[in-house]
Design a protein around this motif. Structure first.
Motif, PDB file in Angstrom:
ATOM      1  N   PRO A   1      31.331  36.934  53.769  1.00  0.00           N
ATOM      2  CA  PRO A   1      29.885  37.058  52.918  1.00  0.00           C
ATOM      3  C   PRO A   1      28.589  36.427  53.578  1.00  0.00           C
ATOM      4  O   PRO A   1      27.568  37.259  53.445  1.00  0.00           O
ATOM      5  N   LEU A   2      28.838  35.484  54.477  1.00  0.00           N
ATOM      6  CA  LEU A   2      27.794  35.097  55.207  1.00  0.00           C
ATOM      7  C   LEU A   2      27.374  36.153  56.371  1.00  0.00           C
ATOM      8  O   LEU A   2      26.252  36.347  56.380  1.00  0.00           O
TER       9      LEU A   2
ATOM     10  N   MET B   1      36.659  34.194  54.867  1.00  0.00           N
ATOM     11  CA  MET B   1      35.669  33.846  53.801  1.00  0.00           C
ATOM     12  C   MET B   1      34.248  33.682  54.341  1.00  0.00           C
ATOM     13  O   MET B   1      33.181  33.355  53.818  1.00  0.00           O
ATOM     14  N   TYR B   2      34.034  33.635  55.705  1.00  0.00           N
ATOM     15  CA  TYR B   2      33.020  33.726  56.549  1.00  0.00           C
ATOM     16  C   TYR B   2      32.282  34.996  56.236  1.00  0.00           C
ATOM     17  O   TYR B   2      31.026  35.518  56.531  1.00  0.00           O
TER      18      TYR B   2
ATOM     19  N   LEU C   1      48.081  29.599  60.416  1.00  0.00           N
ATOM     20  CA  LEU C   1      47.647  30.795  59.842  1.00  0.00           C
ATOM     21  C   LEU C   1      46.513  30.556  58.489  1.00  0.00           C
ATOM     22  O   LEU C   1      45.758  31.422  58.135  1.00  0.00           O
ATOM     23  N   THR C   2      46.564  29.247  57.962  1.00  0.00           N
ATOM     24  CA  THR C   2      45.729  28.905  56.923  1.00  0.00           C
ATOM     25  C   THR C   2      44.176  29.087  57.427  1.00  0.00           C
ATOM     26  O   THR C   2      43.293  29.046  56.468  1.00  0.00           O
ATOM     27  N   GLY C   3      44.079  28.956  58.654  1.00  0.00           N
ATOM     28  CA  GLY C   3      42.682  29.004  59.233  1.00  0.00           C
ATOM     29  C   GLY C   3      42.141  30.476  58.861  1.00  0.00           C
ATOM     30  O   GLY C   3      40.841  30.538  59.079  1.00  0.00           O
TER      31      GLY C   3
ATOM     32  N   GLY D   1      39.319  30.572  56.125  1.00  0.00           N
ATOM     33  CA  GLY D   1      37.744  30.164  56.633  1.00  0.00           C
ATOM     34  C   GLY D   1      37.550  31.455  57.327  1.00  0.00           C
ATOM     35  O   GLY D   1      36.072  31.852  57.193  1.00  0.00           O
TER      36      GLY D   1
ATOM     37  N   CYS E   1      40.971  35.428  48.382  1.00  0.00           N
ATOM     38  CA  CYS E   1      40.270  34.261  49.305  1.00  0.00           C
ATOM     39  C   CYS E   1      40.736  32.810  48.592  1.00  0.00           C
ATOM     40  O   CYS E   1      41.521  32.531  47.770  1.00  0.00           O
ATOM     41  N   ASN E   2      40.042  31.783  49.145  1.00  0.00           N
ATOM     42  CA  ASN E   2      39.929  30.315  48.505  1.00  0.00           C
ATOM     43  C   ASN E   2      41.342  29.758  49.056  1.00  0.00           C
ATOM     44  O   ASN E   2      41.377  29.334  50.318  1.00  0.00           O
ATOM     45  N   THR E   3      42.488  29.815  48.435  1.00  0.00           N
ATOM     46  CA  THR E   3      43.580  29.283  48.902  1.00  0.00           C
ATOM     47  C   THR E   3      44.814  30.030  49.321  1.00  0.00           C
ATOM     48  O   THR E   3      45.805  30.072  49.352  1.00  0.00           O
TER      49      THR E   3
ATOM     50  N   SER F   1      32.570  41.474  47.008  1.00  0.00           N
ATOM     51  CA  SER F   1      33.999  40.774  46.672  1.00  0.00           C
ATOM     52  C   SER F   1      35.193  40.812  48.004  1.00  0.00           C
ATOM     53  O   SER F   1      35.454  41.750  48.304  1.00  0.00           O
ATOM     54  N   LEU F   2      35.893  39.454  47.710  1.00  0.00           N
ATOM     55  CA  LEU F   2      36.846  39.559  48.745  1.00  0.00           C
ATOM     56  C   LEU F   2      38.014  39.848  47.593  1.00  0.00           C
ATOM     57  O   LEU F   2      38.131  39.041  46.623  1.00  0.00           O
TER      58      LEU F   2
END
Lengths: 227, 227
Positions: free
Chosen positions: A205-206, A202-203, A194-196, A199, A119-121, A115-116
């Motif tokens: 979990p993969l 959130m990478y 920095l909003t990058g 992603g 994340c997301n926004t 679990s993060l």
């Protein structure tokens, strides 16, 4: 150069060890140096911190505030869920005006399920930037295992990518130079502001799933483009 | 083979067009066929749906329920935020016992900011599987742009990876065959059970950022391993 590395776990040791071997004046920062030195090697560690220190005699260890004050450039290698507390202990004034390379991932495994915690926004890197607005936060290196961070050439002859992002263009450029010249990265993708980091975090979990099915953390992705 | 494709947007047309050209009996399912045929080409479309249909004369179009009943294998190419409603309209009985390849991404852009409507400890694919427990949901292809889904060889001589996951091992094997034999994928990574969809969907923010900085959706990742 004087460099501060927060965290004495595998990532912190690997980054600090590389910088030490390159001849930089490294200070590792941890909540309690004595406790870190007494701790036995973890299940995934090849050695204890005390053993690591013996192999890196010029690396210093101090409090988080001492390492922050020491470093001209700083690396956040603490566990993501503890990063904001660790950086608060490092001290706003000690962090101000400096580049902080945020390598941490905001992961937890409650009940064994990944679990993060953010994340997301939003992202951990953005949380850190908001908490320390005078620090130049650059997210990088969090998408690979520690060994690959500093020895990318061991994997596929270095033909794969590392990402970075941050709000200060000059700091992004400086960290790209560090990745290339100190760590040996041949392919760096600047993801912009920095909003990058959303992603990039959130990478994970993969990444964790790929590690599981491939039964090794020794991999990375190459971005394959047309042409 | 009889195949149902839900959604008449770029992804649905690209998947259905490839299957049509391979000689399969494709029916596209949409909420209102007449409305779809009257719609002008969108800003990112090279042609309208009516123009697409003229180029693919053997492809049929029908309601979501008709396409679901028609297909032995089904592809969910609807927008992620509308997928559960579309599949409900397709009908539980029409979906039961069949493989549903879920290509959708649960993205929204409120205020222009990318946001996943589900992520972290759940995923769209898992939501679909819970809603339709008798359907064999396989997540795949959502990590590349439509053209790359069906023409992976156009990018880096096909030397890059597509992922899949799902709870039914036989269905995963069947979809891997489809990816290799129909679409031409050389490198497929089976991520195991459907919780792998969390990582596959949460990779999208990084994908969107890479598309933005590279100014093209025509890319994919190759997993580079040690040795």
């Amino acid at each position: 150069m004087n460099i501060g590395v927060f965290g004495t776990g595998t990532v912190g040791r690997t980054i600090a060890g590389k910088l030490h071997d390159l001849g930089h004046a490294v200070m590792m920062g941890t909540r309690d140096v004595a406790v870190a030195r007494e701790r036995a090697a973890g299940p995934r560690d090849s050695e204890s911190f005390a053993e690591w220190e013996a192999r890196h005699p010029k690396a210093e260890a101090g409090s988080l505030a001492e390492a922050a004050a020491h470093g001209e450039i700083l690396f956040n290698c603490t566990a993501g869920h503890a990063s904001l507390d660790a950086l608060t202990a490092a001290g706003t004034d000690n962090l101000a005006g400096k580049i902080l390379v945020d390598v941490a991932n905001p992961l937890e495994f409650p009940g064994g399920v990944l679990s993060l915690i953010v994340c997301n926004t939003d992202s951990l890197a953005e949380q850190i930037q908001r908490a320390f607005p005078e620090t130049k936060v650059i997210k990088s290196l969090n998408t690979v295992t520690a060994r690959v961070m500093v020895e990318p050439g061991e994997l596929g002859q270095g033909d794969h990518h590392v990402f970075l992002c941050g709000d200060d263009a000059g700091a992004r450029q400086r960290v790209e130079e560090i990745l290339r010249e100190w760590f040996g990265w041949r392919q760096v993708i600047d993801l912009g502001d920095l909003t990058g980091a959303r992603g990039m975090e959130m990478y994970l979990p993969l990444w964790v799933r790929l590690m599981s099915v491939q039964e090794t953390p020794a991999f990375n992705v190459k971005v394959v483009r047309q042409g």
